[in-house]
Design a protein around this motif. Structure first.
Motif, PDB file in Angstrom:
ATOM      1  N   THR A 151       0.801  -1.442  -0.066  1.00 18.23           N
ATOM      2  CA  THR A 151       0.109  -0.049   0.322  1.00 18.23           C
ATOM      3  C   THR A 151       0.991   1.414  -0.242  1.00 18.23           C
ATOM      4  N   GLN A 204       0.654   5.390  -0.213  1.00 17.25           N
ATOM      5  CA  GLN A 204       0.064   6.816   0.984  1.00 17.25           C
ATOM      6  C   GLN A 204       1.443   7.501   0.732  1.00 17.25           C
ATOM      7  N   ASP A 224      -3.987   0.991   3.736  1.00 17.03           N
ATOM      8  CA  ASP A 224      -2.771   0.764   5.006  1.00 17.03           C
ATOM      9  C   ASP A 224      -3.377   0.460   6.438  1.00 17.03           C
ATOM     10  N   GLN A 282      -4.222  -3.716   7.541  1.00 14.64           N
ATOM     11  CA  GLN A 282      -3.013  -3.096   8.659  1.00 14.64           C
ATOM     12  C   GLN A 282      -3.247  -4.709   9.509  1.00 14.64           C
ATOM     13  N   HIS A 302       3.449  -1.369   4.109  1.00  6.06           N
ATOM     14  CA  HIS A 302       3.065   0.061   4.119  1.00  6.06           C
ATOM     15  C   HIS A 302       3.726   1.080   3.211  1.00  6.06           C
ATOM     16  N   TYR A 332       4.793   5.179   2.178  1.00  2.00           N
ATOM     17  CA  TYR A 332       4.180   6.598   2.741  1.00  2.00           C
ATOM     18  C   TYR A 332       5.860   7.285   2.138  1.00  2.00           C
ATOM     19  N   LYS A 390       2.737   2.449   9.246  1.00  2.00           N
ATOM     20  CA  LYS A 390       3.605   2.262   8.080  1.00  2.00           C
ATOM     21  C   LYS A 390       4.460   2.043   8.165  1.00  2.00           C
TER      22      LYS A 390
END
Length: 204
Positions: free
Chosen positions: A9, A11, A111, A115, A122, A124, A176
């Protein structure tokens, strides 16, 4: 051949080039990539009107207008109740995709939704403000004024979305595994770095 099924994932901040990085990762890893289409799938499943969103997107792409306005409304321009319904359906789609195949999912609180998934990583992606403005001008074709506004406004919209549905900020480290400044290596270098991390994480 390793048959491990996994999900990544991502972000990201606006202008950090998170989407192009995710696309390059999907190409390098040979797995699917999902982004905005998750919203459209959810809306279609609920028989919600998306024509107004589509029309505005098309209008935004004409005559040099900013085509990134849609990022200010992560779940479209529906009512709050309908947005909640879209999110719930979208969440089910994300979970279905994660169970079905290895893939990369960008945004959409993925995420948070995944989770508890064991084989997930995950990420970022962020960058300094001026680097994001420069990317938005050079790579996305925005004017400098538009770029500065979008870097602020889209991040605010994404944070509001994340707070509403995940209960935390977009860059919350609790959800994350990797936080990376894309200005260090650029799109290709960041994709290579994260692909290597994924290969190590999932023993590919």
């Amino acid at each position: 051949m390793n048959k491990t099924k996994y999900v990544i994932t991502i972000q990201r901040q606006f202008g950090s080039m998170g989407r192009p990085i995710a696309r390059r990762m999907s190409e390098k890893l040979g797995i699917e990539y999902y982004d905005r289409d998750l919203v459209d799938q959810a809306a279609q499943k609920l028989n919600l009107p998306v024509s107004s969103v589509e029309e505005k997107e098309e209008t935004g792409e004409k005559k040099g207008k900013n085509p990134f306005w849609k990022m200010l409304v992560p779940l479209g321009s529906e009512s709050p109740d309908e947005q909640d319904r879209i999110f719930e359906t979208q969440k089910n789609i994300i979970q279905f995709l994660a169970e079905k195949e290895s893939c990369i999912i960008v945004g959409r609180c993925s995420d948070f939704v995944l989770q508890d998934m064991e084989n997930a990583m995950h990420i970022y992606i962020y960058a300094p403000f001026e680097a994001r403005v420069r990317n938005s001008v050079e790579q996305l074709g925005l004017s400098e004024d538009e770029a500065r506004k979008m870097c602020v406004q889209v991040d605010q919209a994404r944070n509001s979305y994340e707070m509403r549905y995940a209960g935390c900020a977009l860059d919350d480290k609790r959800l994350k595994n990797i936080l990376i400044d894309s200005s260090l290596f650029g799109v290709e270098g960041t994709a290579d770095f994260l692909v290597d991390a994924a290969k190590r994480r999932f023993r590919l």
